[in-house]
Design a protein around this motif. Structure first.
Motif, PDB file in Angstrom:
ATOM      1  N   THR A   1      52.585  33.556  45.290  1.00  0.00           N
ATOM      2  CA  THR A   1      51.188  33.155  45.474  1.00  0.00           C
ATOM      3  C   THR A   1      50.773  32.159  44.394  1.00  0.00           C
ATOM      4  O   THR A   1      50.112  31.135  44.666  1.00  0.00           O
ATOM      5  CB  THR A   1      50.274  34.390  45.420  1.00  0.00           C
ATOM      6  OG1 THR A   1      50.677  35.304  46.449  1.00  0.00           O
ATOM      7  CG2 THR A   1      48.812  34.008  45.611  1.00  0.00           C
ATOM      8  N   GLN A   2      51.155  32.444  43.174  1.00  0.00           N
ATOM      9  CA  GLN A   2      50.814  31.529  42.072  1.00  0.00           C
ATOM     10  C   GLN A   2      51.555  30.198  42.211  1.00  0.00           C
ATOM     11  O   GLN A   2      51.001  29.117  41.931  1.00  0.00           O
ATOM     12  CB  GLN A   2      51.167  32.179  40.745  1.00  0.00           C
ATOM     13  CG  GLN A   2      50.351  33.452  40.451  1.00  0.00           C
ATOM     14  CD  GLN A   2      50.755  34.117  39.156  1.00  0.00           C
ATOM     15  OE1 GLN A   2      51.125  33.400  38.211  1.00  0.00           O
ATOM     16  NE2 GLN A   2      50.651  35.444  39.103  1.00  0.00           N
TER      17      GLN A   2
ATOM     18  N   ASP B   1      49.893  27.843  44.464  1.00  0.00           N
ATOM     19  CA  ASP B   1      48.641  27.260  43.925  1.00  0.00           C
ATOM     20  C   ASP B   1      48.898  26.077  42.992  1.00  0.00           C
ATOM     21  O   ASP B   1      47.953  25.339  42.640  1.00  0.00           O
ATOM     22  CB  ASP B   1      47.843  28.336  43.153  1.00  0.00           C
ATOM     23  CG  ASP B   1      47.261  29.377  44.112  1.00  0.00           C
ATOM     24  OD1 ASP B   1      47.131  29.063  45.321  1.00  0.00           O
ATOM     25  OD2 ASP B   1      46.975  30.505  43.646  1.00  0.00           O
TER      26      ASP B   1
ATOM     27  N   SER C   1      53.567  38.203  44.282  1.00  0.00           N
ATOM     28  CA  SER C   1      52.520  37.736  43.353  1.00  0.00           C
ATOM     29  C   SER C   1      52.882  36.371  42.759  1.00  0.00           C
ATOM     30  O   SER C   1      52.056  35.451  42.711  1.00  0.00           O
ATOM     31  CB  SER C   1      52.337  38.767  42.240  1.00  0.00           C
ATOM     32  OG  SER C   1      51.392  38.302  41.294  1.00  0.00           O
ATOM     33  N   VAL C   2      54.125  36.196  42.333  1.00  0.00           N
ATOM     34  CA  VAL C   2      54.558  34.922  41.742  1.00  0.00           C
ATOM     35  C   VAL C   2      54.530  33.827  42.781  1.00  0.00           C
ATOM     36  O   VAL C   2      54.154  32.660  42.500  1.00  0.00           O
ATOM     37  CB  VAL C   2      55.964  35.077  41.137  1.00  0.00           C
ATOM     38  CG1 VAL C   2      56.517  33.715  40.702  1.00  0.00           C
ATOM     39  CG2 VAL C   2      55.914  36.020  39.951  1.00  0.00           C
TER      40      VAL C   2
END
Length: 462
Positions: free
Chosen positions: A448-449, A452, A445-446
């Motif tokens: 992915t961020q 971005d 999850s991190v």
């Protein structure tokens, strides 16, 4: 803000790789049940566990070896149990023939059964085997080498080494020899009636009997009287069937004329008598000061405390006042059982030869005048010998039983120790797996961020 190097993503990705490695390791341990799957997991633990596993496999095989040894001993003891029963039956026949109510024909019938039982003892000795290994023929007994002696047997308490025995005088047989030659013309009639007694065996002679017929009667009667009758230079000669001091030499004629016709002295109605003698034996070397010697004819038994026993038969006529008989007792021949996981952890098992020769019952004859009484005594000794051999086999068996129990318990304890080194704690490892699984999801999850973040630069360019 920078777009060429997204350090946040790099840092997050590296952490994700570490988490994946930890997760993979946890999954491997959970699936195998082992916490050491590779040397890198615990190098020292891997080395220790390999040695332990080697020891466990050796202990388990040693336990099976000991169990096989027990099977060998059980087979041997079963065969010796039958030998014991045969000896007891032979002794019963000896007691039966010892009474005076039996005729010579009855004794011969009993002797026929005894001969058959002797053959069975020899068959048991020859055919008792385990995995094609013959057990009672002496191949599993320690080898003893010596010259001028035979029927050598030793107890299990006779240690390998050299033993010297001096035989200064040979055992002899008693003889009774006629003084005059009367058997030159075997076709002539003896011309006198009467009877001749040889150790209680009565031989009836008729006046019409030729000397050849007389000799045949004497020869057969002497055999019953435990003597051998021969004609040497026309003289009648009786020789005792056995060696030693206990030889019976009782020969007598019923009348002086018969004694003269047979060539014996007319004074005492018998000829020249030579008593038999036991061999003269002296222990020279290898034996303890407490050892004692028993000599019966040419049979020698040397015994000592703690079960030491040495038996042998001196060859006929052998004596030597200079050089002793040298016995070389070796440790060759005993069956070696590997009852440990490591080298030289063995147990030697000795199984004595058991047949009519080693039991000294091969020439037993209850048809002779003293044969039944002698057979009873001989069979008592034979039974004691077999019982002693069975006792040693029982001792071996008990030791092997304890060895199996010890080996199994040691294997169990070493296996438990190996488990503490190798086996994974499933509850602890499951907790680790859950933790790493959560960390992996968080890292994804991190990441992915982090990926971005460069997109935010576009807002500055608008």
């Amino acid at each position: 803000m920078k777009i060429n190097y997204n350090m946040s993503a790099v840092i997050t990705n590296n952490q994700l790789h570490r988490t994946e490695n930890n997760l993979t390791s946890a999954m491997e341990k959970l699936s195998s049940g082992l916490k050491i799957n590779h040397a890198k997991d615990d190098a020292a633990g891997m080395a220790i566990s390999n040695k332990m596993r080697l020891q466990i496999d050796g202990l388990d095989q040693a336990s099976r070896n000991a169990s096989d040894g027990t099977s060998v001993l059980q087979t041997t003891d079963g065969a010796l149990n039958e030998v014991t029963s045969i000896i007891q039956r032979m002794r019963e026949l000896a007691v039966q023939t010892a009474t005076g109510t039996n005729t010579q024909a009855d004794k011969k019938a009993a002797q026929h059964e005894i001969e058959s039982l002797k053959d069975e003892i020899n068959r048991v000795s020859r055919d008792t085997e385990f995995n094609t290994k013959i057990l009672l023929d002496g191949t599993l007994e320690q080898r003893v080498y010596a010259k001028n002696v035979s029927r050598i047997s030793t107890s299990v308490y006779v240690n390998p080494g050299d033993y010297d025995v001096m035989v200064s005088a040979a055992a002899t047989k008693g003889t009774v020899e006629a003084e005059a030659a009367k058997f030159n013309d075997m076709t002539a009639e003896i011309g006198i009636s009467g009877s001749l007694k040889v150790n209680g065996s009565q031989i009836d002679i008729s006046a019409s009997d030729t000397y050849e017929e007389v000799f045949e009667k004497i020869r057969n009667g002497a055999e019953i009287g435990e003597m051998d009758a021969t004609v040497d230079g026309g003289k009648l000669v009786f020789t005792s069937a056995f060696y030693g001091d206990d030889t019976d030499l009782d020969v007598s004629c019923s009348s002086l004329p018969l004694a003269d016709a047979l060539g014996f002295s007319t004074k005492d109605k018998m000829g020249i008598v030579t008593e038999g003698k036991d061999a003269t034996v002296e222990l020279v070397d290898g034996f303890a000061d407490t050892a004692t010697t028993k000599v019966t004819g040419n049979r020698v038994t040397i015994s000592d405390k703690d079960g030491f026993e040495f038996n042998f038969l001196i060859d006929d006529g052998f004596s030597d006042n200079t050089d002793p008989v040298k016995f070389e007792v070796t440790d060759i021949g005993a069956m070696s059982l590997q009852i440990g996981a490591n080298q030289y952890q063995t147990m030697d098992v000795r199984i004595a030869r058991v047949d009519t020769e080693t039991l000294f019952i091969d020439d037993m004859d209850v048809t002779t005048v003293h044969g039944a009484d002698r057979a009873i005594s001989t069979l008592d000794e034979a039974l004691a010998t077999v019982s002693g051999i069975r006792a040693s086999i029982g001792a071996y068996s008990n030791r092997l039983d304890y060895a199996v129990e010890s080996l199994d318990e040691t294997s169990e304890n070493v296996t438990s120790a190996l488990s503490r080194i190798e086996d994974v704690d499933m509850a602890e490892e499951m907790s680790e797996y859950t933790q790493q699984n959560v960390l992996q999801q968080a890292a994804i999850s991190v990441l992915t961020q982090a990926n971005d973040l460069p997109q935010q630069v576009l807002q500055l360019l608008q």
